[in-house]
Design an enzyme around this catalytic site. Structure first.
Site, PDB file in Angstrom:
ATOM      1  N   GLU A   1       0.923  -0.622  -2.980  1.00  0.00           N
ATOM      2  CA  GLU A   1       2.233  -1.181  -2.595  1.00  0.00           C
ATOM      3  C   GLU A   1       3.234  -0.679  -3.621  1.00  0.00           C
ATOM      4  O   GLU A   1       3.178  -1.060  -4.791  1.00  0.00           O
ATOM      5  CB  GLU A   1       2.128  -2.712  -2.614  1.00  0.00           C
ATOM      6  CG  GLU A   1       3.458  -3.412  -2.418  1.00  0.00           C
ATOM      7  CD  GLU A   1       3.339  -4.936  -2.644  1.00  0.00           C
ATOM      8  OE1 GLU A   1       2.248  -5.521  -2.420  1.00  0.00           O
ATOM      9  OE2 GLU A   1       4.337  -5.537  -3.064  1.00  0.00           O
TER      10      GLU A   1
ATOM     11  N   LYS B   1       0.943 -12.914   2.393  1.00  0.00           N
ATOM     12  CA  LYS B   1       0.826 -12.844   0.946  1.00  0.00           C
ATOM     13  C   LYS B   1       1.017 -14.264   0.384  1.00  0.00           C
ATOM     14  O   LYS B   1       1.917 -14.985   0.832  1.00  0.00           O
ATOM     15  CB  LYS B   1       1.919 -11.904   0.418  1.00  0.00           C
ATOM     16  CG  LYS B   1       2.084 -11.915  -1.092  1.00  0.00           C
ATOM     17  CD  LYS B   1       3.032 -10.800  -1.530  1.00  0.00           C
ATOM     18  CE  LYS B   1       3.362 -10.913  -3.001  1.00  0.00           C
ATOM     19  NZ  LYS B   1       3.819  -9.639  -3.573  1.00  0.00           N
TER      20      LYS B   1
ATOM     21  N   ARG C   1      11.502  -2.577  -6.412  1.00  0.00           N
ATOM     22  CA  ARG C   1      12.114  -3.207  -7.591  1.00  0.00           C
ATOM     23  C   ARG C   1      12.819  -2.189  -8.465  1.00  0.00           C
ATOM     24  O   ARG C   1      13.598  -2.544  -9.331  1.00  0.00           O
ATOM     25  CB  ARG C   1      11.030  -3.896  -8.432  1.00  0.00           C
ATOM     26  CG  ARG C   1      10.530  -5.162  -7.800  1.00  0.00           C
ATOM     27  CD  ARG C   1       9.339  -5.721  -8.535  1.00  0.00           C
ATOM     28  NE  ARG C   1       8.534  -6.437  -7.578  1.00  0.00           N
ATOM     29  CZ  ARG C   1       7.482  -7.194  -7.872  1.00  0.00           C
ATOM     30  NH1 ARG C   1       7.098  -7.318  -9.126  1.00  0.00           N
ATOM     31  NH2 ARG C   1       6.819  -7.808  -6.929  1.00  0.00           N
TER      32      ARG C   1
HETATM   33  C1  3PG Z   1       3.650  -9.145  -6.734  1.00  0.00           C
HETATM   34  O1  3PG Z   1       4.785  -8.957  -6.328  1.00  0.00           O
HETATM   35  O2  3PG Z   1       2.694  -9.186  -5.961  1.00  0.00           O
HETATM   36  C2  3PG Z   1       3.435  -9.455  -8.174  1.00  0.00           C
HETATM   37  O3  3PG Z   1       4.504  -9.070  -8.961  1.00  0.00           O
HETATM   38  C3  3PG Z   1       2.153  -8.981  -8.716  1.00  0.00           C
HETATM   39  O4  3PG Z   1       1.832  -9.935  -9.644  1.00  0.00           O
HETATM   40  P1  3PG Z   1       1.278  -9.559 -11.086  1.00  0.00           P
HETATM   41  O5  3PG Z   1       2.262  -8.621 -11.693  1.00  0.00           O
HETATM   42  O6  3PG Z   1       1.190 -10.884 -11.800  1.00  0.00           O
HETATM   43  O7  3PG Z   1      -0.069  -8.926 -10.878  1.00  0.00           O
END
Ligand code: 3PG
Length: 216
Positions: free
Chosen positions: A43, A131, A47
């Site tokens: 993914e 999700k 950002r």
């Molecule tokens: C996401 O958007 O899925 C998260 O930012 C991933 O979470 P993590 O950085 O805590 O693994």
């Protein structure tokens, strides 16, 4: 398996790397390192400004890797990401406009949910693979189990605060399709272009998935 759907492939991988790329140029070596370890899906989040171009570049260079767009917040971003070749879309919350674009263009979307109300909105849109974000902060497995009581038809992709330490316990939950996370693709590793460590962390994740599900 050319006929596998994005959902099948994400499920099979067991882990979905969530990536924020500082520069377009690092997309291909990063995804190559993940694929070399057996993680052939990713993914790429919007950002960073490099997101959409990175998706385009990855799709061209690595046809065997499943590439989705993450952190898609607006309909315009969804259109851009899909035009760049994103094969699935992930959103941090339930975004009706982004969802509408994906449904219209028949591209799988995994909207983020954290509450029964949000799950209800996703179900209304016909979506059952969601999700769960931010998973650890929202109570982790205990919350997931509680949510699955009234929503037995939903399967979750938890993400947020998951690491090699708690990955196996998530994967043991039958309602978990796959687990999202950035621990193998951190900002520091990407900035250092430390593809060997990315590969090693991804290989460890694959090993944990196999440990829970058995080798396939
Ligand atoms: C996401 O958007 O899925 C998260 O930012 C991933 O979470 P993590 O950085 O805590 O693994």
């Amino acid at each position: 398996m050319p006929d596998a759907t994005p959902l099948d492939r994400i499920h099979r991988a067991g882990v979905l790397p969530v990536i924020a790329l500082p520069r377009v140029e690092v997309a291909v070596p990063l995804l190559e390192a993940l694929a070399a370890a057996g993680l052939d899906c990713a993914e790429i989040t919007l950002r960073t400004a490099a997101g959409v171009d990175a998706i385009r570049r990855a799709r061209k260079a690595l046809p065997g890797v499943l590439v989705g767009a993450g952190t898609v917040l607006t309909a315009a971003q969804a259109e851009e990401a899909l035009d760049a070749g994103a094969q699935f879309v992930v959103t941090p919350g339930f975004m009706p406009r982004v969802t509408a674009v994906c449904l219209e263009r028949q591209v799988p979307i995994f909207p983020g949910v954290m509450t029964p109300t949000e799950i209800g909105m996703a179900l209304d849109a016909g979506l059952t693979n969601l999700k769960f974000f931010p998973s650890e902060a929202a109570g982790g497995i205990a919350t997931l189990r509680a949510l699955s009581g009234p929503f037995p038809q939903v399967r979750f992709m938890p993400s947020g605060g998951i690491s090699p330490e708690n990955l196996a316990s998530y994967l043991r939950e039958p309602i978990v399709v796959s687990v999202g996370g950035s621990w193998m693709v951190t900002k520091e590793l990407i900035e250092a272009a430390d593809w060997a460590t990315v590969r090693a962390l991804a290989a460890r994740a694959v090993e944990i998935v196999r440990g829970v599900r058995g080798a396939s």
